[in-house]
Design a protein around this motif. Structure first.
Motif, PDB file in Angstrom:
ATOM      1  N   MET A 219      47.027  30.331  67.074  1.00 40.98           N
ATOM      2  CA  MET A 219      46.619  31.559  67.747  1.00 40.98           C
ATOM      3  C   MET A 219      45.410  32.198  67.064  1.00 40.98           C
ATOM      4  N   ARG A 220      45.181  31.876  65.788  1.00 38.95           N
ATOM      5  CA  ARG A 220      44.107  32.508  65.040  1.00 38.95           C
ATOM      6  C   ARG A 220      42.827  31.689  65.105  1.00 38.95           C
TER       7      ARG A 220
ATOM      8  N   ILE B  84      32.676  29.924  60.340  1.00 41.22           N
ATOM      9  CA  ILE B  84      32.586  28.538  60.827  1.00 41.22           C
ATOM     10  C   ILE B  84      33.345  28.381  62.141  1.00 41.22           C
ATOM     11  N   SER B  85      34.546  28.915  62.185  1.00 40.50           N
ATOM     12  CA  SER B  85      35.397  28.755  63.365  1.00 40.50           C
ATOM     13  C   SER B  85      34.839  29.504  64.557  1.00 40.50           C
ATOM     14  N   THR B  86      34.305  30.685  64.328  1.00 44.57           N
ATOM     15  CA  THR B  86      33.680  31.430  65.427  1.00 44.57           C
ATOM     16  C   THR B  86      32.535  30.630  66.018  1.00 44.57           C
ATOM     17  N   GLN B  87      31.735  30.038  65.157  1.00 43.69           N
ATOM     18  CA  GLN B  87      30.621  29.214  65.636  1.00 43.69           C
ATOM     19  C   GLN B  87      31.134  27.991  66.397  1.00 43.69           C
ATOM     20  N   ASN B  88      32.194  27.364  65.893  1.00 39.13           N
ATOM     21  CA  ASN B  88      32.734  26.167  66.551  1.00 39.13           C
ATOM     22  C   ASN B  88      33.316  26.461  67.925  1.00 39.13           C
ATOM     23  N   LEU B  89      33.839  27.666  68.123  1.00 42.59           N
ATOM     24  CA  LEU B  89      34.509  28.002  69.387  1.00 42.59           C
ATOM     25  C   LEU B  89      33.619  28.792  70.344  1.00 42.59           C
ATOM     26  N   ASP B  90      32.436  29.146  69.890  1.00 44.98           N
ATOM     27  CA  ASP B  90      31.584  30.027  70.692  1.00 44.98           C
ATOM     28  C   ASP B  90      30.682  29.219  71.632  1.00 44.98           C
TER      29      ASP B  90
ATOM     30  N   LEU C  51      49.010  36.256  78.968  1.00 43.34           N
ATOM     31  CA  LEU C  51      47.621  36.695  78.951  1.00 43.34           C
ATOM     32  C   LEU C  51      47.524  38.080  78.314  1.00 43.34           C
ATOM     33  N   ILE C  52      46.774  38.188  77.242  1.00 42.11           N
ATOM     34  CA  ILE C  52      46.629  39.452  76.535  1.00 42.11           C
ATOM     35  C   ILE C  52      45.759  40.421  77.334  1.00 42.11           C
ATOM     36  N   GLU C  53      44.749  39.892  77.984  1.00 41.19           N
ATOM     37  CA  GLU C  53      43.847  40.707  78.804  1.00 41.19           C
ATOM     38  C   GLU C  53      43.142  39.803  79.803  1.00 41.19           C
TER      39      GLU C  53
ATOM     40  N   LEU D   7      38.855  32.523  75.459  1.00 45.00           N
ATOM     41  CA  LEU D   7      40.114  32.032  76.023  1.00 45.00           C
ATOM     42  C   LEU D   7      41.225  32.060  74.982  1.00 45.00           C
ATOM     43  N   LEU D   8      40.899  31.717  73.735  1.00 44.64           N
ATOM     44  CA  LEU D   8      41.897  31.790  72.677  1.00 44.64           C
ATOM     45  C   LEU D   8      42.346  33.231  72.462  1.00 44.64           C
ATOM     46  N   GLU D   9      41.418  34.165  72.530  1.00 41.79           N
ATOM     47  CA  GLU D   9      41.749  35.573  72.312  1.00 41.79           C
ATOM     48  C   GLU D   9      42.665  36.122  73.403  1.00 41.79           C
TER      49      GLU D   9
END
Length: 448
Positions: free
Chosen positions: A52-53, A270-276, A320-322, A334-336
């Motif tokens: 989830m993170r 790193i992860s933000t860049q990988n998922l963005d 769905l959170i939002e 989508l992960l958020e």
């Protein structure tokens, strides 16, 4: 009488709550600074990883491993969030190639029936001239593990076998458990030769150890709120266990460890860049609401129906959170909005059970029902979103009497006919809309 003291520091069910790890690291460091260097053993009882993170998802778990390396864990066992949400080759890379600690697990085998070379069914650690034997077990979700190429066996049988082997060579035996409090208590009642059980999976907390027969049960709650401590006093000559004491210490008062904070921040970038990266572009918003028809929830139900090849798609909007606004949609977004590590499944469900779930979905009681665990990372159950169904109902009618007619592909839903339903595996655990659990699972899609 001369005695040795060993201190076991333990965590469980962190679920990628990285904000707690710098405080846990400082607490552990304080114990190391105030103790003889080789008297400390640091253990995790599983579910440190949770996809989830962003830090975990964007690094395929490397963020967790590097944080645990920096904290100085000695050994861990795997929880279902490691074993069932990561593919075997990813697990192998993380725990064989990256981890500086040992994985102890006695009831997980590969397709050939062998224990992977990065897993120890049990392990004896020599500290202060005391031989401490560790055994690990995880929850046996065989239907799910089998889809990933694993064979997970009865944890109680595995423990019994390993205790018989290791007790001959160890002065102290500690079980690292990810099977839950009920199993832990049963093991303590039924199996002799275990001195301490460090528990997890059911997020239970023992503020001090609980003794059952000759075994002490310990657990540190959930999400890194506590660090578990167990002090073992051992006769230096006979190696007999003289005394056990412990407590679960809140980590909130500890200042964050700067090195661990830096590692987390590095992997967040790193992860933000990988998922963005863009996966879709919307001309119109897709809203998600818990109390009525939801465009985004309907899209989720439609996706489940198509992915599983079903006649009907069902999903609770609480996943769905939002919603989504017009414009670019990234994988990070989508992960958020949909963080739960839950998998699709294909079920055969009778019409009357589908109809009853829809009736439940039209009540405030079910829409607002809090849900915890079972892979769910939202807050409330929310309305049941549909695809392949048309429902006529009277919103002013009495609860559980609102549905008038339901159609499936232009034909009326027949109460005694079974329908192919694409839905989520959470419902198979008897959670939320309970009538759906009465159906027969035809296939789990794992991991999706």
């Amino acid at each position: 009488m001369q005695a040795e003291e060993l201190i076991i520091l333990h965590t469980n069910d962190i679920h990628s709550h990285f904000e707690q790890m710098p405080k846990i690291a400082s607490a552990i460091q304080q114990y190391r600074d105030n103790s003889i260097s080789d008297s400390i053993v640091v253990v995790d009882c599983g579910d440190h990883i949770d996809r989830m993170r962003i830090e975990t998802e964007g690094s395929e778990g490397s963020a967790n491993i590097q944080v645990m390396n920096a904290v100085g864990y000695d050994m861990i066992t795997l929880g279902n969030n490691e074993g069932l949400t990561l593919l075997p080759d990813v697990l192998q890379h993380l725990y064989r190639d990256e981890a500086s600690f040992k994985v102890i697990l006695s009831n997980l085998y590969d397709q050939t029936g062998q224990v992977p070379d990065w897993i120890y069914p049990s392990y004896i650690l020599d500290r202060r001239n005391v031989k401490v034997g560790f055994i690990g077990i995880t929850a046996a979700f065989q239907d799910f593990y089998e889809l990933l190429g694993w064979n997970v066996t009865d944890p109680i049988v595995a423990v019994r076998e390993q205790v018989e082997i290791i007790r001959k060579h160890a002065d102290i035996v500690i079980l690292i458990s990810h099977v839950g409090i009920a199993y832990d208590k049963r093991i303590a009642q039924e199996i002799e030769g275990i001195d301490v059980i460090l528990g997890g999976h059911t997020h239970h907390l023992f503020e001090v150890p609980e003794r059952i027969n000759q075994t002490y049960l310990c657990a540190a709650g959930k999400f890194g709120q506590y660090l578990g401590t167990v002090k073992l006093t051992i006769n230096r000559e006979t190696k007999a266990l003289i005394h056990v004491a412990g407590e679960a210490i809140p980590v909130e008062p500890f200042a964050p460890h700067p090195q661990v904070e830096a590692i987390i921040e590095k992997y967040r970038r790193i992860s933000t860049q990988n998922l963005d990266y863009e996966v879709a572009c919307l001309d119109e918003p897709l809203h998600a609401g818990s109390h009525g028809e939801s465009p985004l929830g309907s899209l989720l139900a439609s996706g489940l129906r198509k992915w599983t090849g079903a006649d009907i798609g069902l999903a609770n909007v609480g996943q769905l959170i939002e919603g989504l606004e017009p414009g670019s949609v990234t994988k990070k977004k989508l992960l958020e909005i949909c963080p739960s590590p839950i998998n699709p499944c294909l079920m055969l469900i009778r019409g009357e059970d589908i109809a009853w779930a829809i009736e439940q979905s039209l009540t405030e009681e079910y829409r607002n029902m809090p849900i915890r665990g079972f892979g769910f990372r939202g807050k409330i159950l929310g309305v049941l979103c549909l695809d392949g169904l048309k429902v006529e109902y009277d919103p002013m009618a009495e609860p559980f009497q609102k549905v008038k007619r339901i159609w499936v592909n232009q034909e009326l839903l027949h109460p005694h006919q079974s329908y192919r339903v694409g839905t989520i595996d959470m419902f198979t655990f008897r959670v939320g809309y309970l009538s759906l659990k009465k159906g027969k699972v035809l296939k789990f899609f794992l991991p999706e």
